[in-house]
Design an enzyme around this catalytic site. Structure first.
Site, PDB file in Angstrom:
ATOM      1  N   LYS A 197       0.759  -1.317   0.171  1.00  0.00           N
ATOM      2  CA  LYS A 197       0.046   0.026  -0.029  1.00  0.00           C
ATOM      3  C   LYS A 197       0.936   1.302  -0.162  1.00  0.00           C
ATOM      4  CE  LYS A 197      -3.823  -2.095   2.708  1.00  0.00           C
ATOM      5  NZ  LYS A 197      -4.972  -2.132   1.854  1.00  0.00           N
TER       6      LYS A 197
ATOM      7  N   GLU B 143      -2.665   7.244   7.863  1.00  0.00           N
ATOM      8  CA  GLU B 143      -2.941   8.033   7.031  1.00  0.00           C
ATOM      9  C   GLU B 143      -4.261   8.978   7.757  1.00  0.00           C
ATOM     10  OE1 GLU B 143      -5.536   5.772   4.231  1.00  0.00           O
ATOM     11  OE2 GLU B 143      -3.981   5.274   2.983  1.00  0.00           O
TER      12      GLU B 143
ATOM     13  N   HIS C 204     -14.143  -2.552   8.666  1.00  0.00           N
ATOM     14  CA  HIS C 204     -13.759  -1.945   7.461  1.00  0.00           C
ATOM     15  C   HIS C 204     -13.727  -2.821   6.384  1.00  0.00           C
ATOM     16  CE1 HIS C 204     -12.562   1.718   9.451  1.00  0.00           C
ATOM     17  NE2 HIS C 204     -11.834   0.805  10.612  1.00  0.00           N
TER      18      HIS C 204
ATOM     19  N   ARG D 217      -6.447  -8.167  -9.039  1.00  0.00           N
ATOM     20  CA  ARG D 217      -7.289  -9.482  -9.195  1.00  0.00           C
ATOM     21  C   ARG D 217      -8.701  -9.357  -9.494  1.00  0.00           C
ATOM     22  NH1 ARG D 217     -10.069  -8.722  -4.613  1.00  0.00           N
ATOM     23  NH2 ARG D 217      -8.751  -8.038  -2.874  1.00  0.00           N
TER      24      ARG D 217
HETATM   25  P1  ADP Z   1      -7.801  -3.835   3.417  1.00  0.00           P
HETATM   26  O1  ADP Z   1      -6.897  -4.074   1.900  1.00  0.00           O
HETATM   27  O2  ADP Z   1      -7.200  -4.280   4.594  1.00  0.00           O
HETATM   28  O3  ADP Z   1      -9.219  -3.993   3.049  1.00  0.00           O
HETATM   29  P2  ADP Z   1      -8.460  -1.156   2.735  1.00  0.00           P
HETATM   30  O4  ADP Z   1      -7.058  -0.106   2.289  1.00  0.00           O
HETATM   31  O5  ADP Z   1      -8.923  -1.455   1.349  1.00  0.00           O
HETATM   32  O6  ADP Z   1      -7.887  -1.941   3.431  1.00  0.00           O
HETATM   33  O7  ADP Z   1      -9.371  -0.152   3.380  1.00  0.00           O
HETATM   34  C1  ADP Z   1     -10.458  -0.872   3.884  1.00  0.00           C
HETATM   35  C2  ADP Z   1     -11.767   0.132   4.195  1.00  0.00           C
HETATM   36  O8  ADP Z   1     -11.278   0.795   5.266  1.00  0.00           O
HETATM   37  C3  ADP Z   1     -12.096   0.933   3.106  1.00  0.00           C
HETATM   38  O9  ADP Z   1     -13.023   0.753   2.300  1.00  0.00           O
HETATM   39  C4  ADP Z   1     -12.544   2.370   3.887  1.00  0.00           C
HETATM   40  O10 ADP Z   1     -13.943   1.983   4.426  1.00  0.00           O
HETATM   41  C5  ADP Z   1     -11.749   2.263   5.212  1.00  0.00           C
HETATM   42  N1  ADP Z   1     -10.744   3.268   5.036  1.00  0.00           N
HETATM   43  C6  ADP Z   1      -9.500   2.853   4.537  1.00  0.00           C
HETATM   44  N2  ADP Z   1      -8.775   4.235   4.575  1.00  0.00           N
HETATM   45  C7  ADP Z   1      -9.550   5.009   5.089  1.00  0.00           C
HETATM   46  C8  ADP Z   1      -9.408   6.411   5.595  1.00  0.00           C
HETATM   47  N3  ADP Z   1      -8.150   7.073   5.153  1.00  0.00           N
HETATM   48  N4  ADP Z   1     -10.171   6.977   6.224  1.00  0.00           N
HETATM   49  C9  ADP Z   1     -11.308   6.479   6.436  1.00  0.00           C
HETATM   50  N5  ADP Z   1     -11.742   5.006   6.111  1.00  0.00           N
HETATM   51  C10 ADP Z   1     -10.508   4.402   5.512  1.00  0.00           C
END
Ligand code: ADP
Length: 629
Positions: free
Chosen positions: A116, A200, A235, A291
């Site tokens: 990431k 973040e 999440h 993917r």
């Molecule tokens: P993973 O790859 O572990 O699933 P992601 O980076 O795709 O994690 O994030 C999963 C979820 O977390 C997102 O869909 C969103 O709802 C929440 N999320 C991610 N980054 C942020 C952020 N900076 N602020 C608020 N919510 C976030």
């Protein structure tokens, strides 16, 4: 097109890939671990080969075993599905080395998007907006604390190698950072073998909108519109839809363009998803998944395309079947993920045998993607998803209506699921107008909580109990002495039946008449699962003559909700604790679960140490509640 394809996966996605391969005349090979010997994906494939014992790292994640299986069966290509090895560049390399076509992007693209942190740096350079934050190499706690302060709380910690929400922690204030960092790093190290994290800005009430992209080896890249996946818990997505509701045309176009640009930066080949977080009229790149995505059916339902077919064509060297201007969409599609999990216990994953599963009919507009049948077991080894229900409607309202109807007909027993919770979302007024963001579930917690069991459910269970008693085999079926319906010469008596539901007990005057509603009642021992179109209730028959272990019912012990490993112990014998105070952390299914004090009281004993493995139901802690003294 290759003649034989090995699917390096299990469950619904393996079945999904097999379906398209079969239609295209490609022979399929399934792989399986020992617990999956009789799994659905094994019986659906043309042939199957064992790759190891149940733990994923010894089977579905074992690169050498999967590659050997492909060579042994003469497969020419390998489809990784999603999860497991789907985003593992070493696996893509190993396939190439073995002369196998990997149905996916190049190892270089996977590597570029695999972290990431690196992906964010790459996107920043390409001019794609990213969430403000720190994604540097320096992992020193002081540096991270300083960066978090600079970003401004609340912040979100994420594992570089993240996925599935693992290693993610929201931190509201500086005082909580150190503990959250430790937890995130521990979880990341155990899930990915890499404890590096990024920080973040945590955006309040954003939407998760992602764009499906596709690239071929000739350098063509197209998008297949967006999906809104804002309805999440922990999440993680539970409901996805396409197109995104209530998205203005300018923003939509900008998202599509940014996604194609992101894919172009890494010369992307195959199906991919560029995930964005959208809020305050702005959007930010979150990550790219290199993917096929779990929620791809909603895109297929609105575009009429088969993404697995496109994957196989592109992997075999063909160009994309359609150019951007030929790709359109029609109507609205919604997918709900039916999980073995307990929404009333913070969505804790559940395990158990599906002793009842009423199958839904698959049609062009109602897709039931599943990898299990009645009698199969949801084990702690793999993802607890039971099925995906994806429906199409000519508009969003029609799609929601169909989703409700079909969820109502989807009936399982034997393991607690989120079906009723999904139904309540489908009926929610805010959801119906598309007022969704990633805080939707948390904000509507009360409205989405399970209502009390209706009287009719108790009546249905009582009726089933009595009917079952009456049907008990006996030497003389017609003897009046063997019927047990409470019939008496001097008039009927109504037996009272005692049920336990949740943590309460209920006395129900049972009538021999069946309730009017259409219930399914599934009995397993003393547990009666009553299911209708609105809900399912697990009622436990309380046998008035059985010995009762009142001490256990009243608490006194804290038990492991599932098998797992103790990763942290925060209390010791003799400690006085407050209700809700964390006592220990159990790691199970790659996630950490905090075991907290059920009431104010005293810890009498902690029965396990860090590192110990525990079985489900193991007594972790002896505890005395303050009022019980
Ligand atoms: P993973 O790859 O572990 O699933 P992601 O980076 O795709 O994690 O994030 C999963 C979820 O977390 C997102 O869909 C969103 O709802 C929440 N999320 C991610 N980054 C942020 C952020 N900076 N602020 C608020 N919510 C976030």
């Amino acid at each position: 097109m290759f003649r034989k394809l090995l699917i390096a996966n299990r469950g619904e996605i393996a079945c999904r890939v097999i379906r398209t391969a079969r239609r295209m005349g490609v022979a399929t090979v399934a792989v399986y671990s020992d617990v999956d010997t009789h799994a659905l994906h094994v019986s659906e494939a043309d042939e199957a080969i064992r790759i190891g014992p149940p733990p994923a790292r010894d089977s579905y994640l074992d690169i050498a075993a999967v590659v050997a299986a492909a060579r042994q069966t003469g497969a020419e290509a390998v489809h990784p599905g999603y999860g497991f090895l789907a985003e593992n560049a070493d696996f893509a390399d190993a396939c190439a080395k073995a002369g196998l076509v990997f149905v996916g992007p190049s190892p270089e693209s996977i590597r570029a998007m695999g972290s990431k942190a690196a992906a964010k740096a790459l996107m920043e350079k390409a001019g794609v907006p990213v969430v403000p934050g720190y994604h540097g190499d320096d992992q020193n706690e002081k540096t991270l604390a300083a960066e978090a302060k600079k970003i401004g709380y609340p912040v979100l910690i994420k594992a570089w190698a993240g996925g599935g929400g693992k290693g993610m922690r929201v931190v509201e204030r500086a005082a909580d950072l150190a503990a959250a960092l430790a937890g995130a790093k521990r979880e990341a190290a155990s899930a990915f073998g890499d404890d590096r994290v990024l920080i973040e800005k945590y955006l309040e009430r954003p939407r998760h909108i992602e764009v499906q992209v596709f690239g071929d080896r000739a350098g063509n890249i197209v998008h297949l519109f967006e999906r809104d996946c804002s309805v999440q818990r922990r999440h993680q997505k539970v409901i996805e839809e396409a197109p995104a509701p209530d998205l203005d045309a300018k923003m939509r176009r900008a998202l599509h363009d940014a996604a194609v640009a992101a894919a172009r930066v890494v010369n992307y080949v195959n199906a991919g998803t560029v995930e964005f977080i959208v809020g305050g009229g702005k959007f930010y790149f979150m990550e790219m998944n290199t993917r096929l995505q779990v929620e791809h059916p909603v895109t297929e339902l609105i575009t009429g395309l088969d993404l697995v077919e496109w994957q196989l064509r592109v992997a075999s060297g063909e160009t994309l079947p359609l150019s951007q201007d030929k790709i359109g969409y029609h109507g609205h599609a919604i997918e709900a993920r039916i999980y073995a999990e307990d929404p009333e216990r913070d969505f804790l994953p559940q395990t158990g045998t599906l002793n009842f599963l009423h199958p839904l009919i698959d049609t062009a507009i109602v897709r039931v993607e599943t990898g299990v049948r009645q009698g199969d077991t949801i084990t702690p080894y793999y993802d607890p998803m039971i099925a995906k229900l994806a429906v199409w409607g000519d508009g969003r309202a029609a799609a929601i209506k169909r989703l409700s109807a079909k969820l109502g007909q989807y009936r399982v027993a034997g393991v607690t699921t989120n079906r009723d919770f999904l139904l309540r979302i489908a009926h929610n007024a805010d959801f119906s107008v598309g007022a969704v963001d990633t805080g939707f579930i948390a904000r509507h917690r009360q409205a989405l909580a399970a209502p009390p069991a209706p009287d009719a459910a108790f009546a249905a269970a009582s009726h089933a109990l009595l009917a079952g008693e009456q049907r008990r085999p006996s030497a003389d079926r017609f003897s009046p002495w063997t019927t047990r319906d409470g019939w008496r010469l001097d008039g009927a008596v109504t037996p009272t039946i005692r049920w336990r539901f949740g943590d309460k007990e209920y006395n129900v005057a049972a009538s021999a008449a069946a309730p009017e509603e259409q219930f399914d009642v599934v009995r397993s021992g003393d547990r009666f699962t009553v299911i209708d179109n609105e809900g399912s209730w697990q009622l436990d028959y309380v046998d008035p003559f059985a010995d009762r272990d009142d001490a256990a019912v009243a608490g006194g012990r804290l038990t492991a909700p599932m098998p797992g490993k103790i990763v942290q112990v925060m209390a010791k014998a003799g400690d006085t604790v407050k209700r809700g105070q964390p006592i220990l952390i159990l790691e199970a299914m790659k996630m950490e679960h905090t075991i907290a004090a059920p009431a104010d009281g005293t810890v009498d004993a902690v029965n396990y140490m860090v590192g110990e493995l525990v079985e489900e139901g193991a007594a972790l802690i002896a505890f005395t509640a303050a009022e019980a003294k």
